[in-house]
Scaffold this motif. Structure first.
Motif, PDB file in Angstrom:
ATOM      1  N   GLY A 124       0.813  -1.211   0.000  1.00 26.60           N
ATOM      2  CA  GLY A 124       0.000   0.000   0.000  1.00 26.60           C
ATOM      3  C   GLY A 124       0.845   1.259   0.000  1.00 26.60           C
ATOM      4  O   GLY A 124       2.069   1.236  -0.068  1.00 26.60           O
ATOM      5  N   GLY A 125       0.149   2.400   0.064  1.00 24.34           N
ATOM      6  CA  GLY A 125       0.822   3.693   0.139  1.00 24.34           C
ATOM      7  C   GLY A 125       1.060   4.342  -1.205  1.00 24.34           C
ATOM      8  O   GLY A 125       0.886   3.729  -2.264  1.00 24.34           O
ATOM      9  N   THR A 126       1.488   5.600  -1.140  1.00 26.30           N
ATOM     10  CA  THR A 126       1.753   6.363  -2.363  1.00 26.30           C
ATOM     11  C   THR A 126       3.078   7.125  -2.326  1.00 26.30           C
ATOM     12  O   THR A 126       3.564   7.538  -3.366  1.00 26.30           O
ATOM     13  CB  THR A 126       0.636   7.386  -2.622  1.00 26.30           C
ATOM     14  OG1 THR A 126       0.580   8.319  -1.522  1.00 26.30           O
ATOM     15  CG2 THR A 126      -0.726   6.702  -2.775  1.00 26.30           C
ATOM     16  N   PHE A 127       3.673   7.325  -1.138  1.00 30.38           N
ATOM     17  CA  PHE A 127       4.890   8.141  -1.080  1.00 30.38           C
ATOM     18  C   PHE A 127       5.733   7.819   0.156  1.00 30.38           C
ATOM     19  O   PHE A 127       5.283   7.206   1.118  1.00 30.38           O
ATOM     20  CB  PHE A 127       4.541   9.632  -1.060  1.00 30.38           C
ATOM     21  CG  PHE A 127       4.003  10.107   0.273  1.00 30.38           C
ATOM     22  CD1 PHE A 127       4.862  10.584   1.263  1.00 30.38           C
ATOM     23  CD2 PHE A 127       2.646  10.048   0.562  1.00 30.38           C
ATOM     24  CE1 PHE A 127       4.376  10.997   2.499  1.00 30.38           C
ATOM     25  CE2 PHE A 127       2.151  10.463   1.796  1.00 30.38           C
ATOM     26  CZ  PHE A 127       3.033  10.935   2.765  1.00 30.38           C
TER      27      PHE A 127
ATOM     28  N   SER B  79      -1.278  -7.164  -0.971  1.00 27.86           N
ATOM     29  CA  SER B  79      -0.508  -8.396  -0.824  1.00 27.86           C
ATOM     30  C   SER B  79      -0.779  -9.358  -1.979  1.00 27.86           C
ATOM     31  O   SER B  79       0.152  -9.957  -2.538  1.00 27.86           O
ATOM     32  CB  SER B  79      -0.861  -9.085   0.497  1.00 27.86           C
ATOM     33  OG  SER B  79      -0.633  -8.221   1.580  1.00 27.86           O
ATOM     34  N   SER B  80      -2.046  -9.512  -2.338  1.00 27.08           N
ATOM     35  CA  SER B  80      -2.401 -10.452  -3.406  1.00 27.08           C
ATOM     36  C   SER B  80      -1.886  -9.973  -4.757  1.00 27.08           C
ATOM     37  O   SER B  80      -1.452 -10.783  -5.586  1.00 27.08           O
ATOM     38  CB  SER B  80      -3.914 -10.655  -3.459  1.00 27.08           C
ATOM     39  OG  SER B  80      -4.584  -9.426  -3.665  1.00 27.08           O
ATOM     40  N   GLU B  81      -1.903  -8.675  -5.010  1.00 23.00           N
ATOM     41  CA  GLU B  81      -1.380  -8.127  -6.267  1.00 23.00           C
ATOM     42  C   GLU B  81       0.125  -8.340  -6.369  1.00 23.00           C
ATOM     43  O   GLU B  81       0.648  -8.682  -7.448  1.00 23.00           O
ATOM     44  CB  GLU B  81      -1.713  -6.645  -6.377  1.00 23.00           C
ATOM     45  CG  GLU B  81      -3.190  -6.366  -6.630  1.00 23.00           C
ATOM     46  CD  GLU B  81      -3.560  -4.914  -6.445  1.00 23.00           C
ATOM     47  OE1 GLU B  81      -4.645  -4.524  -6.904  1.00 23.00           O
ATOM     48  OE2 GLU B  81      -2.772  -4.147  -5.824  1.00 23.00           O
ATOM     49  N   LEU B  82       0.824  -8.152  -5.275  1.00 18.86           N
ATOM     50  CA  LEU B  82       2.272  -8.329  -5.269  1.00 18.86           C
ATOM     51  C   LEU B  82       2.637  -9.793  -5.523  1.00 18.86           C
ATOM     52  O   LEU B  82       3.498 -10.098  -6.362  1.00 18.86           O
ATOM     53  CB  LEU B  82       2.848  -7.872  -3.927  1.00 18.86           C
ATOM     54  CG  LEU B  82       2.897  -6.355  -3.727  1.00 18.86           C
ATOM     55  CD1 LEU B  82       2.985  -6.013  -2.238  1.00 18.86           C
ATOM     56  CD2 LEU B  82       4.092  -5.762  -4.478  1.00 18.86           C
ATOM     57  N   GLN B  83       1.979 -10.699  -4.831  1.00 21.29           N
ATOM     58  CA  GLN B  83       2.273 -12.113  -5.013  1.00 21.29           C
ATOM     59  C   GLN B  83       1.922 -12.574  -6.429  1.00 21.29           C
ATOM     60  O   GLN B  83       2.655 -13.360  -7.043  1.00 21.29           O
ATOM     61  CB  GLN B  83       1.517 -12.938  -3.977  1.00 21.29           C
ATOM     62  CG  GLN B  83       2.031 -12.707  -2.559  1.00 21.29           C
ATOM     63  CD  GLN B  83       1.251 -13.482  -1.512  1.00 21.29           C
ATOM     64  OE1 GLN B  83       1.274 -14.706  -1.492  1.00 21.29           O
ATOM     65  NE2 GLN B  83       0.550 -12.780  -0.637  1.00 21.29           N
ATOM     66  N   ALA B  84       0.819 -12.056  -6.966  1.00 18.94           N
ATOM     67  CA  ALA B  84       0.413 -12.417  -8.328  1.00 18.94           C
ATOM     68  C   ALA B  84       1.442 -11.950  -9.347  1.00 18.94           C
ATOM     69  O   ALA B  84       1.716 -12.651 -10.337  1.00 18.94           O
ATOM     70  CB  ALA B  84      -0.957 -11.821  -8.641  1.00 18.94           C
TER      71      ALA B  84
ATOM     72  N   SER C 123       5.863   5.997  -4.122  1.00 21.58           N
ATOM     73  CA  SER C 123       5.944   4.601  -3.701  1.00 21.58           C
ATOM     74  C   SER C 123       4.627   3.961  -4.109  1.00 21.58           C
ATOM     75  O   SER C 123       3.597   4.196  -3.484  1.00 21.58           O
ATOM     76  CB  SER C 123       6.153   4.494  -2.183  1.00 21.58           C
ATOM     77  OG  SER C 123       6.210   3.150  -1.767  1.00 21.58           O
ATOM     78  N   PHE C 124       4.662   3.184  -5.188  1.00 21.97           N
ATOM     79  CA  PHE C 124       3.434   2.651  -5.757  1.00 21.97           C
ATOM     80  C   PHE C 124       2.898   1.516  -4.900  1.00 21.97           C
ATOM     81  O   PHE C 124       3.487   0.436  -4.831  1.00 21.97           O
ATOM     82  CB  PHE C 124       3.665   2.171  -7.195  1.00 21.97           C
ATOM     83  CG  PHE C 124       2.433   1.613  -7.842  1.00 21.97           C
ATOM     84  CD1 PHE C 124       1.356   2.442  -8.139  1.00 21.97           C
ATOM     85  CD2 PHE C 124       2.333   0.266  -8.129  1.00 21.97           C
ATOM     86  CE1 PHE C 124       0.203   1.932  -8.722  1.00 21.97           C
ATOM     87  CE2 PHE C 124       1.192  -0.255  -8.711  1.00 21.97           C
ATOM     88  CZ  PHE C 124       0.122   0.578  -9.000  1.00 21.97           C
ATOM     89  N   GLY C 125       1.774   1.754  -4.238  1.00 21.97           N
ATOM     90  CA  GLY C 125       1.232   0.775  -3.307  1.00 21.97           C
ATOM     91  C   GLY C 125       0.389  -0.292  -3.983  1.00 21.97           C
ATOM     92  O   GLY C 125      -0.509   0.007  -4.762  1.00 21.97           O
ATOM     93  N   MET C 126       0.690  -1.535  -3.678  1.00 21.82           N
ATOM     94  CA  MET C 126      -0.095  -2.666  -4.170  1.00 21.82           C
ATOM     95  C   MET C 126      -0.532  -3.511  -2.977  1.00 21.82           C
ATOM     96  O   MET C 126       0.062  -3.433  -1.898  1.00 21.82           O
ATOM     97  CB  MET C 126       0.740  -3.513  -5.140  1.00 21.82           C
ATOM     98  CG  MET C 126       1.103  -2.774  -6.429  1.00 21.82           C
ATOM     99  SD  MET C 126       2.377  -3.619  -7.427  1.00 21.82           S
ATOM    100  CE  MET C 126       1.562  -5.149  -7.879  1.00 21.82           C
TER     101      MET C 126
END
Length: 264
Positions: A200-203, A218-223, A213-216
């Motif tokens: 998560g997050g933006t900066f 947990s599931s998006e990151l693992q995918a 800081s592009f926030g994603m």
């Protein structure tokens, strides 16, 4: 008061100050409301990943090293040679100062933290000397390019480590997925990736500058890493302390991922 503009990849060449970054985030790994808990989490998870004994090899690539060496304290004991790849010239100059023993900033508390986790009767100076000895090169990189290491040629890595880098470059999920695939292509079959990043997050801020800081999730990151052809071995996640304090960063938390590239 107007909100500070968010800076992006190419802004690191001018606006990013390594000395301020180190003094803000890398003075003491003890838990505190600003950054300590996150860094203690990262150091602990890097230690646990390599303490398993399953991750080892000849060549280690640390991608997006920044001006800091925290991601190779544990990993340096499980490889023969280390290549540090970093986008910013100022950060590469800082790494060269460290490599030559000329950097004013000290990583002693971070190294001591790892040595205590390892329960080894070793000194900070000995570990740091061992780390320096294994660093074979400090090279430029840009994950946005099809060949991130041009004009350098690098062999396939047995291990790739990366810390707080990918989210600083990507601006969308498709971009992150593309960059993940690009980095995974440098990993040899059977090799491992050990990644530390933000959820998560933006900066995040460095001095008076606010960087993207592009926030994603947990599931998006693992995918993204699964799509890159890696098998996730472990995923560990921590929540940011005092999330209401958003002057420094608005991330939700942080994670470590250990993944393996299947053998052909």
């Amino acid at each position: 008061m107007a909100e500070k503009p968010v800076l992006f990849s190419d802004d690191y060449k001018i606006a990013f100050d390594p000395e301020t970054y180190l003094s803000t985030y890398y003075n003491d790994p003890s838990p505190n409301p600003v950054d300590g808990d996150m860094m203690t989490f990262g150091l602990t998870q890097f230690h646990e990943a390599f303490a398993s004994g399953n991750i080892k090899g000849r060549q280690l690539l640390d991608f997006g090293t920044g001006p800091t060496i925290h991601s190779i304290i544990s990993s340096s004991q499980h490889c023969e040679s280390i290549l540090l790849a970093e986008f910013s010239l100022k950060n590469r100059d800082t790494l060269k100062q460290w490599h030559n023993g000329e950097l004013k900033h000290s990583f002693a508390k971070f190294i001591d933290c790892v040595l205590k986790l390892e329960r080894k009767e070793d000194s900070v100076s000995n570990r740091e000397a061992s780390m320096r000895e294994k660093v074979s090169g400090i090279i430029p990189c840009d994950i946005r390019n099809e060949n991130p290491f041009a004009p350098c040629f690098i062999p396939a890595a047995d291990i790739i480590t990366s810390s707080l880098c990918m989210e600083s470059v990507a601006l969308s999920i498709p971009e992150y997925e593309s960059y993940a695939a690009r980095l995974a292509s440098v990993l040899r079959p059977g090799g491992h990736l050990v990644l530390f990043g933000c959820v998560g997050g933006t900066f995040y801020t460095v001095g008076s500058s606010r960087f993207s800081s592009f926030g994603m999730t947990s599931s998006e990151l693992q995918a993204a890493w699964t799509k890159a052809g890696l098998e996730i071995v472990t995923w560990k996640e921590g929540r940011r302390p005092n999330p209401e304090q958003k002057e420094i960063t608005d991330i939700d938390g942080f994670f470590t991922l250990v993944a393996k590239k299947p053998k052909a």
